[in-house]
Motif scaffolding. Structure first.
Motif, PDB file in Angstrom:
ATOM      1  N   GLN A 120      11.062  55.588  31.964  1.00 27.28           N
ATOM      2  CA  GLN A 120      11.035  54.365  31.168  1.00 27.28           C
ATOM      3  C   GLN A 120      11.028  54.662  29.673  1.00 27.28           C
ATOM      4  O   GLN A 120      11.746  54.026  28.892  1.00 27.28           O
ATOM      5  N   LEU A 211      13.226  51.718  36.295  1.00 24.40           N
ATOM      6  CA  LEU A 211      13.354  50.830  35.143  1.00 24.40           C
ATOM      7  C   LEU A 211      13.105  49.377  35.543  1.00 24.40           C
ATOM      8  O   LEU A 211      12.585  48.591  34.751  1.00 24.40           O
ATOM      9  N   LEU A 214       9.589  47.991  35.003  1.00 24.90           N
ATOM     10  CA  LEU A 214       9.028  47.881  33.659  1.00 24.90           C
ATOM     11  C   LEU A 214       8.674  46.432  33.331  1.00 24.90           C
ATOM     12  O   LEU A 214       9.531  45.558  33.300  1.00 24.90           O
ATOM     13  N   LYS A 236      17.139  47.584  31.884  1.00 23.93           N
ATOM     14  CA  LYS A 236      16.984  47.509  33.341  1.00 23.93           C
ATOM     15  C   LYS A 236      18.318  47.622  34.069  1.00 23.93           C
ATOM     16  O   LYS A 236      18.356  47.887  35.269  1.00 23.93           O
TER      17      LYS A 236
END
Length: 461
Positions: A120, A211, A214, A236
């Motif tokens: 991330q 991702l 997140l 993302k």
């Protein structure tokens, strides 16, 4: 006593062979040597554990020397290529992990979140810069730590060995004796960790999955929240893999020697990690650590702090990268937010005058460690990011490239070791879950915030 035993062991090692060229400039003295995987043994090597049980020690060394590599030379070469690209400003390095790994943390849930955090953070940097991230984890081998003294005095117990990481001894006072069998335990835990990380990275679209997890609701107190949320929506969709390179501080040189293997005509590779670095306490120009590191093919790092003199740095870069290989040598600066402007410009100038290519990295944590009112070691997020951003600006002003950041971080959300950030962690809250055995780490929330704030600085640069 423990102190007397350590003194005798140290004196015995030093009597083996003293450097004979101390009157020469250090670079010329080192250049006159013949390197071999064990040539470091002829010179003083600080911070290393020594063992009273020599029979067990020899058995362990023999076993470690025959165990399979943890990484492949081709992977090492790939990292060198990526670091060279970062030095040219084509990639950005995100390096992070625990101050000192613990054997008890070698479990799936903790490794999941540690890898996810690096993925991330790398994506946040890539989204801001348009440059691929080079992810390097302090993992699968970061089991040893240098200490200011080999022993300490504990209340009601007396003098015991200092805790030097799970590779060397246990944190509990009853386990403080330096035990060579722990070096084998370190290998098994490193192998298990690396095997699990590789399996995660092999999963189809592993990066996109990490991702997708997140969530930055915790950043709502920031005036930058709306902009950061927009970035999240974009990143993302980035996808990609979850590959990380591994690195650790090469402190225990006998262990590192066991994994230094000759690879045909290419030379010797340390196959315990993709990269290893020299600490600020072990970077003596004529010492054992510099001697070992100068001969391996891995990309290597060296910490550079306020005590490093510019002329000393000139000689160091020549010693560690004599063939001027791009991507070979990382200089990891660690001054402190209040000292970086005093020291970094002179170090940049010294390296430029030396004409040796380096990869500049900023360590925003080690120069910013303080003691809280409750006696716990801590770091303020503003200081950590402050040093990183100042490093970026100073490099730009002096015509060099900041290639990456190096932080001590954890993917755990509940850790309370550093102060500050949008979650408002204060010194009073440090005791809630202060877990580290050594230095304090940014928790997951603080690490993600650090990535966004550094990304903002990179975007503006």
């Amino acid at each position: 006593s423990i102190t007397d035993t350590l003194h005798l062991l140290s004196q015995s090692k030093m009597m083996q062979c003293e450097p004979t060229a101390a009157v020469m400039p250090e670079f010329e003295a080192v250049r006159a040597r013949t390197w071999a995987p064990g040539s470091w043994r002829e010179f003083e090597a600080t911070q290393m554990a020594t063992y009273e049980d020599t029979e067990t020690y020899e058995i362990v060394m023999a076993k470690l020397s025959k165990l399979p590599p943890l990484v492949q030379p081709s992977e090492v070469d790939l990292l060198t290529e990526r670091l060279a690209a970062a030095a040219r400003g084509e990639c950005f390095i995100v390096q992070g992990g625990d101050c000192a790994e613990r054997f008890i943390d070698c479990e799936a849930d903790r490794l999941d979140v540690q890898l996810q955090l690096l993925v991330q953070m790398g994506a946040i940097m890539q989204s801001a810069t348009g440059r691929p991230a080079v992810r390097i984890a302090r993992i699968a081998g970061q089991y040893g730590k240098p200490r200011s003294k080999p022993t300490e005095v504990l209340p009601d117990i007396g003098e015991v060995y200092s805790f030097k990481g799970d590779n060397i001894n246990g944190f509990d006072p009853s386990e403080r004796k330096w035990d060579p069998k722990r070096l084998l335990d370190g290998y098994w835990h490193s192998a298990a960790t690396l095997n699990y990380l590789r399996s995660l990275a092999m999963a189809e679209d592993s990066g996109k999955s990490m991702l997708g997890a997140l969530d930055i609701d915790f950043l709502k107190p920031s005036e930058r929240y709306a902009a950061w949320l927009s970035d999240v929506h974009g990143l993302k969709e980035m996808g990609g893999d979850a590959r990380v390179f591994t690195a650790h501080e090469g402190m225990q040189l006998d262990l590192e020697q066991c994994f230094t293997r000759e690879v045909g005509a290419k030379g010797f590779y340390n196959v315990s990690a993709h990269s290893v670095w020299i600490g600020d306490r072990t970077r003596q120009l004529l010492g054992g650590h510099v001697e070992f590191f100068r001969g391996i093919q891995n990309p290597i790092g060296c910490k550079v702090g306020p005590s490093m003199q510019p002329d000393e740095l000139k000689q160091l870069v020549h010693i560690l990268n004599p063939d001027k290989v791009q991507g070979k040598l990382m200089l990891i600066t660690r001054y402190g937010v209040s000292k970086i402007e005093q020291h970094l410009p002179a170090h940049i100038k010294a390296v430029a005058e030396a004409g040796v290519p380096v990869v500049w990295q900023v360590d925003g944590v080690h120069g910013n460690t303080t003691t809280a009112s409750n006696k716990l070691k801590t770091r303020a997020l503003d200081d950590v990011i402050g040093e990183c951003v100042k490093a970026l600006h100073i490099h730009q002003e002096h015509g060099s490239v900041l290639a990456g950041i190096h932080l001590e971080i954890t993917g755990q959300t509940s850790i309370t070791e550093c102060t500050g950030g949008c979650t408002g962690l204060s010194e009073d809250g440090l005791t809630a879950n202060y877990e580290t055995y050594c230095d304090p780490r940014l928790n997951y929330f603080q690490s993600i915030e650090a990535a966004f704030r550094m990304a903002d600085a990179l975007r503006r640069s």
